[in-house]
Design a protein around this motif. Structure first.
Motif, PDB file in Angstrom:
ATOM      1  N   LEU A 162      35.038  43.887  36.849  1.00 34.78           N
ATOM      2  CA  LEU A 162      35.547  42.542  37.102  1.00 34.78           C
ATOM      3  C   LEU A 162      36.013  42.403  38.546  1.00 34.78           C
ATOM      4  O   LEU A 162      35.762  41.382  39.193  1.00 34.78           O
ATOM      5  CB  LEU A 162      36.695  42.227  36.144  1.00 34.78           C
ATOM      6  CG  LEU A 162      37.357  40.858  36.314  1.00 34.78           C
ATOM      7  CD1 LEU A 162      36.342  39.730  36.154  1.00 34.78           C
ATOM      8  CD2 LEU A 162      38.506  40.684  35.313  1.00 34.78           C
TER       9      LEU A 162
ATOM     10  N   ILE B 250      34.009  44.122  29.731  1.00 43.60           N
ATOM     11  CA  ILE B 250      33.901  44.386  31.164  1.00 43.60           C
ATOM     12  C   ILE B 250      35.097  45.233  31.588  1.00 43.60           C
ATOM     13  O   ILE B 250      36.237  44.947  31.189  1.00 43.60           O
ATOM     14  CB  ILE B 250      33.884  43.059  31.952  1.00 43.60           C
ATOM     15  CG1 ILE B 250      32.649  42.220  31.572  1.00 43.60           C
ATOM     16  CG2 ILE B 250      33.900  43.313  33.456  1.00 43.60           C
ATOM     17  CD1 ILE B 250      32.646  40.845  32.193  1.00 43.60           C
TER      18      ILE B 250
ATOM     19  N   HIS C  84      34.066  34.424  36.314  1.00 43.21           N
ATOM     20  CA  HIS C  84      33.310  35.660  36.118  1.00 43.21           C
ATOM     21  C   HIS C  84      33.423  36.187  34.686  1.00 43.21           C
ATOM     22  O   HIS C  84      32.568  36.968  34.255  1.00 43.21           O
ATOM     23  CB  HIS C  84      33.769  36.713  37.124  1.00 43.21           C
ATOM     24  CG  HIS C  84      33.348  36.421  38.530  1.00 43.21           C
ATOM     25  ND1 HIS C  84      32.044  36.504  38.949  1.00 43.21           N
ATOM     26  CD2 HIS C  84      34.065  36.017  39.611  1.00 43.21           C
ATOM     27  CE1 HIS C  84      31.954  36.174  40.228  1.00 43.21           C
ATOM     28  NE2 HIS C  84      33.180  35.875  40.658  1.00 43.21           N
ATOM     29  N   LEU C  85      34.450  35.746  33.967  1.00 50.87           N
ATOM     30  CA  LEU C  85      34.594  36.127  32.563  1.00 50.87           C
ATOM     31  C   LEU C  85      33.949  35.097  31.635  1.00 50.87           C
ATOM     32  O   LEU C  85      34.020  35.240  30.419  1.00 50.87           O
ATOM     33  CB  LEU C  85      36.072  36.288  32.212  1.00 50.87           C
ATOM     34  CG  LEU C  85      36.773  37.498  32.833  1.00 50.87           C
ATOM     35  CD1 LEU C  85      38.278  37.429  32.592  1.00 50.87           C
ATOM     36  CD2 LEU C  85      36.204  38.807  32.285  1.00 50.87           C
TER      37      LEU C  85
ATOM     38  N   LEU D 154      38.523  34.541  38.346  1.00 46.18           N
ATOM     39  CA  LEU D 154      38.392  35.496  37.244  1.00 46.18           C
ATOM     40  C   LEU D 154      37.842  34.797  35.996  1.00 46.18           C
ATOM     41  O   LEU D 154      36.988  35.346  35.287  1.00 46.18           O
ATOM     42  CB  LEU D 154      39.743  36.138  36.936  1.00 46.18           C
ATOM     43  CG  LEU D 154      40.324  37.045  38.024  1.00 46.18           C
ATOM     44  CD1 LEU D 154      41.722  37.515  37.636  1.00 46.18           C
ATOM     45  CD2 LEU D 154      39.417  38.241  38.273  1.00 46.18           C
TER      46      LEU D 154
ATOM     47  N   ARG E 247      38.722  39.713  29.189  1.00 49.07           N
ATOM     48  CA  ARG E 247      37.933  40.808  29.777  1.00 49.07           C
ATOM     49  C   ARG E 247      37.448  41.763  28.689  1.00 49.07           C
ATOM     50  O   ARG E 247      36.272  42.177  28.679  1.00 49.07           O
ATOM     51  CB  ARG E 247      38.782  41.575  30.812  1.00 49.07           C
ATOM     52  CG  ARG E 247      38.033  42.734  31.468  1.00 49.07           C
ATOM     53  CD  ARG E 247      38.894  43.436  32.493  1.00 49.07           C
ATOM     54  NE  ARG E 247      40.099  43.988  31.927  1.00 49.07           N
ATOM     55  CZ  ARG E 247      40.157  45.117  31.193  1.00 49.07           C
ATOM     56  NH1 ARG E 247      39.047  45.782  30.937  1.00 49.07           N
ATOM     57  NH2 ARG E 247      41.306  45.562  30.727  1.00 49.07           N
TER      58      ARG E 247
END
Length: 286
Positions: A38, A33, A70-71, A67, A28
């Motif tokens: 997030l 972010i 999205h990362l 996760l 992250r």
């Protein structure tokens, strides 16, 4: 040049002993972010993200994968996250020579052969060449054999002072483009092998007097930065495009990239097609 097993692959990240939380936090922060951002992307809450990162909450397997998506965590590293969270790896890593990947190999071969006479190649995560067509073979004529020994590496071949570098008329520009591309990959992947390669090729000397740019004899309105390279007394101009597989489910497949070189001016198009027509007369070596 047929598809072959590459010499090296990116090293997987070992799961952190303290669990998945610190790994997720590291990804992250690498992506710059916030926990709140997030959480919004992953349909969660900043509180839950905080608990996961500090180890107060164990994420589900679905949450780990959500996760990671999205990362923009690479597929290889998603396996590391799953292991660190106590789950089995989700993504296989099938050797490229495995029969299961036969359709993939055949498809890639057809693709790059169909692109001839224009150059095209397939590389892995550390830019080792796993396949190349005869357009690439043409450009490599005269390269010392020691640089052509397996594993053939695209970055070494291009930037080494005994490789293509002396032939590239706008070497400083093209070198800067390639090093910036590698820097982005180093930032995206946790690969010691890729970082070592970057440090090696970045240290190659640039020939004295190499200009920042090389203007073509006739002004051409290029739509992207071209690589302008000498071949057989002519200067050919190419722009490159890189393609990867959409939603790969295998680490090996996820780390393959297809690079194609499109002629950037009419003279290059004419030369390549005329050379291709003369191939049967020995113009290009197999």
């Amino acid at each position: 040049m047929a598809i072959v097993a590459s010499g090296t692959t990116a090293s997987p990240t070992a799961p952190a002993a303290q669990g998945v939380g610190p790994l997720l936090r590291s990804w992250r922060e690498r992506r710059r972010i916030s926990q709140l951002e997030l959480a919004l992307r992953a349909d969660s809450s900043a509180r839950h993200i905080s608990f996961v990162e500090t180890g107060r909450s164990r994420p589900s397997e679905e949450m780990v994968l959500r996760l990671a998506e999205h990362l923009e965590v690479p597929v290889r590293e998603r396996n590391a996250l799953l292991l660190a969270a106590g789950y089995a790896p989700r993504y296989r890593q099938t050797p490229l020579e495995d029969p299961a990947l036969g359709p993939l190999r055949e498809g890639l071969e057809r693709l790059i052969r169909g692109y001839e006479p224009y150059p095209a190649l397939v590389v892995d995560a550390t830019y080792d060449v796993v396949s190349a067509n005869r357009g690439i073979t043409m450009l490599l004529e005269g390269i010392p054999e020691r640089l052509l020994a397996p594993p053939l590496n695209a970055m070494r071949l291009t930037l080494h002072p005994d490789g293509l570098a002396p032939r590239i008329r706008n070497l400083r520009e093209w070198r800067g483009h390639l090093l910036a591309q590698m820097e982005r990959q180093v930032a995206l992947h946790r690969s010691a092998a890729l970082r070592e390669l970057y440090e090696e090729v970045a240290a190659y000397p640039v020939p004295r007097g190499a200009p920042e740019t090389a203007e073509p004899p006739v002004r051409v309105p290029y739509f992207a930065l071209p690589m302008r390279i000498e071949h057989d007394g002519r200067v050919l101009s190419f722009v490159s495009s890189i393609s990867t597989f959409n939603t790969p489910m295998d680490v090996t497949v996820a780390e393959l990239a297809i690079e194609t070189f499109l002629p950037a001016d009419p003279a290059t198009v004419e030369y390549l097609h005329s050379s291709w027509a003369g191939e049967s007369r020995g113009a290009w070596r197999e």
